[in-house]
Structure formats: C-alpha cells, structure tokens
Design a protein around this motif. Structure first.
Motif, short mmCIF file in Angstrom:
data_model
loop_
_atom_site.label_atom_id
_atom_site.label_comp_id
_atom_site.label_asym_id
_atom_site.label_seq_id
_atom_site.Cartn_x
_atom_site.Cartn_y
_atom_site.Cartn_z
N THR A 129 -34.97 -40.33 7.65
CA THR A 129 -36.08 -39.76 8.32
C THR A 129 -36.60 -39.47 7.33
OG1 THR A 129 -35.13 -37.62 7.64
CG2 THR A 129 -34.09 -38.69 9.70
N ALA A 130 -37.36 -39.73 7.66
CA ALA A 130 -38.61 -39.27 6.96
C ALA A 130 -38.70 -37.98 5.88
CB ALA A 130 -40.14 -38.97 7.97
N GLY A 131 -39.03 -38.80 4.65
CA GLY A 131 -38.88 -37.43 3.83
C GLY A 131 -37.71 -37.01 2.86
N ALA A 132 -36.42 -38.25 4.09
CA ALA A 132 -34.82 -37.80 3.53
C ALA A 132 -35.05 -39.01 2.23
CB ALA A 132 -34.19 -37.39 4.70
N ASP A 133 -33.46 -38.70 1.89
CA ASP A 133 -33.06 -39.21 0.55
C ASP A 133 -31.69 -39.86 0.70
OD1 ASP A 133 -31.22 -37.97 -1.22
OD2 ASP A 133 -33.22 -37.15 -1.76
N SER A 134 -31.21 -40.82 -0.16
CA SER A 134 -29.50 -41.39 0.32
C SER A 134 -29.30 -41.17 -0.57
CB SER A 134 -30.11 -43.20 -0.69
OG SER A 134 -30.42 -42.96 -1.21
N GLY A 135 -29.03 -39.61 -1.17
CA GLY A 135 -28.52 -39.26 -2.46
C GLY A 135 -28.13 -40.23 -3.69
N ASP A 136 -26.95 -39.43 -4.19
CA ASP A 136 -26.60 -40.27 -5.69
C ASP A 136 -25.74 -41.92 -4.91
OD1 ASP A 136 -26.75 -38.76 -7.52
OD2 ASP A 136 -25.31 -38.01 -8.04
N LEU A 137 -26.43 -42.45 -6.07
CA LEU A 137 -26.17 -43.87 -5.71
C LEU A 137 -25.62 -44.52 -7.34
CD1 LEU A 137 -28.47 -46.03 -3.64
CD2 LEU A 137 -26.17 -45.54 -2.85
N GLN A 138 -24.06 -43.81 -7.54
CA GLN A 138 -23.95 -44.07 -8.66
C GLN A 138 -23.27 -45.06 -8.99
OE1 GLN A 138 -20.99 -40.40 -9.89
NE2 GLN A 138 -22.57 -39.82 -9.28
N LEU A 139 -24.07 -46.42 -9.63
CA LEU A 139 -24.33 -47.82 -9.77
C LEU A 139 -23.14 -48.00 -11.20
CD1 LEU A 139 -26.68 -49.19 -7.37
CD2 LEU A 139 -24.31 -48.19 -6.22
N ARG A 140 -22.89 -49.28 -11.01
CA ARG A 140 -22.56 -49.67 -12.51
C ARG A 140 -21.76 -51.75 -12.93
NH1 ARG A 140 -16.76 -51.06 -13.54
NH2 ARG A 140 -15.81 -49.16 -11.50
N PHE A 141 -22.82 -52.23 -13.68
CA PHE A 141 -21.97 -53.57 -13.35
C PHE A 141 -21.81 -53.29 -15.56
CE2 PHE A 141 -26.52 -53.36 -14.58
CZ PHE A 141 -26.94 -54.42 -16.11
N TYR A 142 -21.22 -54.59 -15.50
CA TYR A 142 -20.25 -54.97 -17.24
C TYR A 142 -20.60 -56.55 -17.19
CZ TYR A 142 -16.51 -55.42 -13.71
OH TYR A 142 -15.44 -55.59 -12.99
N ARG A 143 -19.54 -57.02 -18.10
CA ARG A 143 -19.97 -58.35 -18.12
C ARG A 143 -19.00 -59.10 -17.58
NH1 ARG A 143 -21.87 -61.05 -24.12
NH2 ARG A 143 -20.38 -62.45 -22.94
N SER A 144 -18.50 -60.02 -17.53
CA SER A 144 -17.16 -60.27 -16.21
C SER A 144 -16.06 -60.36 -18.30
CB SER A 144 -17.66 -60.93 -15.46
OG SER A 144 -17.85 -62.59 -16.23
N ASP A 145 -16.06 -60.47 -18.81
CA ASP A 145 -15.42 -60.95 -19.89
C ASP A 145 -15.02 -59.98 -20.25
OD1 ASP A 145 -18.19 -60.94 -21.44
OD2 ASP A 145 -18.44 -62.62 -22.19
N TRP A 146 -16.00 -58.81 -20.42
CA TRP A 146 -15.68 -57.32 -20.32
C TRP A 146 -16.30 -57.51 -22.26
CZ3 TRP A 146 -15.35 -53.51 -18.35
CH2 TRP A 146 -14.75 -52.60 -16.88
N GLN A 147 -16.59 -58.14 -22.43
CA GLN A 147 -17.62 -58.07 -24.11
C GLN A 147 -18.52 -56.71 -24.11
OE1 GLN A 147 -16.51 -59.54 -26.71
NE2 GLN A 147 -15.12 -60.12 -25.80
N PRO A 148 -19.41 -56.59 -25.02
CA PRO A 148 -20.17 -55.59 -24.70
C PRO A 148 -21.27 -55.74 -24.54
CG PRO A 148 -19.03 -55.44 -26.87
CD PRO A 148 -18.32 -56.86 -26.44
N LEU A 149 -22.46 -55.67 -23.98
CA LEU A 149 -23.79 -55.65 -22.76
C LEU A 149 -24.58 -54.37 -23.41
CD1 LEU A 149 -24.44 -53.84 -21.09
CD2 LEU A 149 -22.89 -54.24 -19.63
N ASN A 150 -25.65 -55.60 -24.46
CA ASN A 150 -26.82 -54.68 -24.37
C ASN A 150 -27.52 -54.29 -23.49
OD1 ASN A 150 -29.06 -54.03 -26.10
ND2 ASN A 150 -29.98 -56.45 -26.48
#
Length: 474
Positions: A129-150
C-alpha cells in the motif's frame, strides 16, 4: 541440454541485461495516481566469500503496487568472463519462496559493471500500500565454483552502507517502467532500444520463416515427416540409462481452440520401463533470428506419484563434431519442476553453449535461472542477432547472453521431455508427465519483440495457415 549435474554439466556462467546511475522519479501531475517505489540498501557482508545485498522496496506513490510487477537490479563486475554465480535468499519478510533472483549480462559493460542480479517477486509476495515497504530482503550471491569474489569494483556495492538507506545505484522498475535509480552508463533497463527494432514483422508470409501449429493426427501422420520433423525413436541420451524414446508418447489434441502437441514421459521406476519423448527438425538449417514457442510446463504428473527429476524443454542445437569443438551451438529453455542437478524444485534455466567435453566433463556456457514455479502455459522467445542472445518469458526479458556464445553453424529445433533420475524415490508405481506445445515459430535473421511474435502467430492463424517453411536448407 544438460547431461549431468548442474555444477559439472552447466557451468553457471550467468546471464543478462541492463542498468545506469541516478534517481529517476518524476512528480505526478495534479490528481493523477502514481505507481513509484524507492529502494533502500545495506550490505550484509564486506567479505570475499559472498556478496550480501540486503534490500527494502518502499511504495512512494499514492496507489497500491503489486510486488510481482517490481524488478530490482543490483549491478556488479564479474571476476572473470567465465565466472558463474548463484543466488540465494537467506531471509525475507515476504518469504524467500516469493523472491526470485536471476543474473544478467549488460549490453554495454563498464569498468564497474558487466553483470546484474535482478530481484523479482511472485504473486505470493502480495502488494504494498502507499507508504508501505517490503521489509527485509536478506539476499546473497556467490561464485558457483565457491572461489573468492571481489566486491570492491562492483557498481552497486557500498562498503559503508551498514544500515538501510536510499541507494540510487540499484534500479527499480514497476510494470517495465524504470522508477528508481541509475544504472551503469548506457544500460538503462527497459530502454526501448534494448531488444532491437526489427521493424514491422508483416503478415504470415512476410520474411523467411518456419511456422507450425502442430495440426497433426498422430506421431505417424505422414505430414510430420513431409514438414521436416522427426519423432525420435533411436536410443541414447539424455536421460536415465536404459530409457527409450517412444514415438507413441507423442500425441496431438485440441486445447483452447488450437491444436496442441503433447510429449509424455512415463516410468515405473527403472530405466527399462522409462519412455521419453522428443520431436526435432531433421535439417540443421536454423541460425540467427527469432525462435518462439508456446509451451505448457507441468509441476505434477498427470498420473501416479510425483518426485522424479524431470526436464521439460524447448531448444535449438547442432552436433558436437569433437570434444570442445568451437563450432558447437545450443540454446535451451529447460524447466525442472522437481529440481535436479543438485538444485531444489521449480527452477527454469536458459543456457547458451559455446562447447563442451563429455569426458571428462567440461562446459563453456552461460545461463540464467528463475527459481519459481512455471506451471502452466508460457510464451518462450529466443532472439539471436550478430551481437547478443536474448531470452524472453511471457513478454519479459529473462536473460541476455554474450556474443562469445553466438552460433557458428546452423542448428535444428527441438522439444523433448526426459528424466534425469528418479529423485531418490524407490516407488515402482507407474507415473506419467506431460509437456504440451501449442506452436513453434522461427523467423530467419530478424530479432522480433515478443509482441511482434504474437502478432505474427495471430496473422498465421487468421489466414488459416497451419504450416509454413520458407527457410532454405543447407
């Protein structure tokens, strides 16, 4: 077509599309209802194991906004051209099951961005509704080979954003219109020029095209062969070892006033009693242009117990002449209603292939994924021109893939449905799954918009044309 687990068979190399920097919200005219949102961001992690863009979407307009109409893009720089990424939702007020994440590649890379993560919402997320927000969206992404990302060189990343605040380096769209933020220069999402402008597609006989309404009586209707199709009966993969490709599992019926082709996959829990279905063009003669089909994916079997790892497809492909041959090409829509390849249920992939080595497995490809149910009818469109590959689902851009994956040789057009495995179940009860196809269209050397595809199909049907093939053979 994936041939083994996702981590090995399809290197997650990420997919597609646009963005730019700055606030794009305009004051409404007096008395007009407006739909607008803002996006707040704070980083959940400044480390190198994964990126954690935590977001909130706020309704800043004066009318309710359905979250399913909202798309938010977070822009970043890939660590290498071939790096793949995976999305996850750690927690969301609206429920992680109602949050989707797909990756895209920018049409105009910059020093700080060549990819994006697009966040969307299912209908289950409800409205703001007008003025409302979605609340937290605690999202993440990572490399598919699990190597460090910059993260340090990522356009949307803010190391100092340790609490929520408005952040214009992410963009938001409502109903396809950009209402918040600025994308990296030259990459505004929703730019009318993005899909290209192929011009008026004309009537059913304009241009060089294949159209088939699948108006046949049975798999052995002589018109199928005469119209250039093959109903597969030979052995071989993909699928469970010992499974057969059964022509009798390809049938035709009517749905919604249109003729429909049905592919059935049936099993009773062993390779010997598993029957799969595939229909493909005999000729390798399709290359650049538009590929489109209306396909009905199914989350549940039409009979028997559920749970098998199933693949329902629409794709174009040519033959691999040698391991890692550089003239191999393949472009897939693949829906896994029960998951598979190490992934959980309800996931759809679009994948563009450069090449692969079957043994030991090595793949060079790029993909986009949608983690939600796609049960039901969907309009699938793939366009290939001289610079980019685009996938659309139901009129919305789903993924954009890079020029390095463009085809070198012509391909066939294929539909199939097959089993990866039995999903860990030991049931020997018979079960059967259906995939339905309403029509297929290929327009040579023209990148049509989804709206132009729909107009061209309507023109064929208005003219009473159930089949046309003016694409020259090779």
């Amino acid at each position: 077509m994936r041939r083994t687990t996702l981590g090995r068979s399809v290197t997650c190399a990420v997919a597609a599309v646009l963005g730019a920097v700055g606030l794009v919200a305009f004051p409404p005219s007096a008395g007009a209802a407006t739909s607008a949102v803002s996006v707040q961001y704070h980083t959940g992690s400044t480390g190198s194991d994964q990126a954690e863009p935590w977001l909130k979407v706020r309704n800043t307009g004066d009318t309710a906004v359905s979250l399913s109409s909202v798309k938010v893009r977070y822009y970043f720089k890939a660590d290498s051209a071939g790096a793949g990424y995976r999305f996850a939702c750690s927690w969301a007020v609206k429920g992680c099951a109602n949050v989707t994440g797909t990756f895209g590649t920018l049409a105009h890379p910059t020093a700080t961005a060549d990819r994006y993560l697009e966040i969307g919402f299912t209908s289950g997320a409800g409205t703001l509704t007008a003025g409302a927000d979605s609340g937290d969206l605690q999202l993440r992404f990572y490399r598919s080979d699990w190597q460090p990302l910059n993260q340090g060189d990522d356009y949307s990343f803010g190391a100092g954003q340790t609490s929520y605040a408005n952040w214009s380096k992410v963009t938001a769209q409502v109903g396809g219109a950009t209402v918040w933020g600025t994308a990296p220069e030259g990459n505004d999402p929703g730019d009318p020029g993005d899909p290209g402008d192929p011009g008026d597609p004309g009537g059913p006989n304009a241009g060089t095209a294949l159209f088939d309404d699948f108006n046949y009586s049975s798999y052995n209707d002589p018109r199928i062969l005469a119209n250039g199709w093959s109903v597969r009966s030979n052995s071989g993969g993909p699928g469970i070892p010992g499974a057969t490709w059964a022509p009798g599992n390809v049938t035709f019926s009517s749905s919604g006033g249109n003729s429909v082709m049905n592919l059935e996959t049936s099993t009773a829990g062993s390779g010997e009693n598993t029957k799969q279905a595939e229909v493909l063009t005999k000729a390798l003669k399709f290359k650049n242009g538009t590929y489109a089909a209306r396909v009905r994916f199914s989350d549940a079997p039409k009979s028997g117990p559920d749970g098998d790892h199933l693949v329902q497809t629409f794709f174009t492909i040519n033959d691999l002449k040698a391991p890692m041959a550089d003239d191999y090409s393949e472009y897939d829509f693949e829906y896994l209603p029960n998951g598979g390849w190490g992934e959980s249920p309800n996931i759809l992939y679009t994948t563009s292939w450069e090449t692969y080595n079957p043994d030991p497995w090595q793949a060079v490809n790029q993909h986009t994924e949608g983690r939600q149910s796609y049960d039901g009818w969907h309009d699938l469109v793939l366009t290939i021109d001289n610079s980019v590959i685009r996938y659309y689902i139901d009129g919305q851009l789903f993924g954009t893939h890079d020029a390095q994956y463009l085809p070198e040789r012509p391909m066939s057009i294929n539909f199939n449905q097959w089993l990866i495995d039995f999903g860990g179940q030991s049931s020997t009860s018979p079960r059967a799954y259906d995939e339905k196809i309403d029509y297929v269209l290929h327009v040579k050397d023209q990148a049509l918009t989804p709206a132009q595809v729909a107009a061209k199909v309507a023109a064929y049907r208005s003219a009473g044309t159930t089949f046309e093939d003016t694409v020259p053979g090779t």
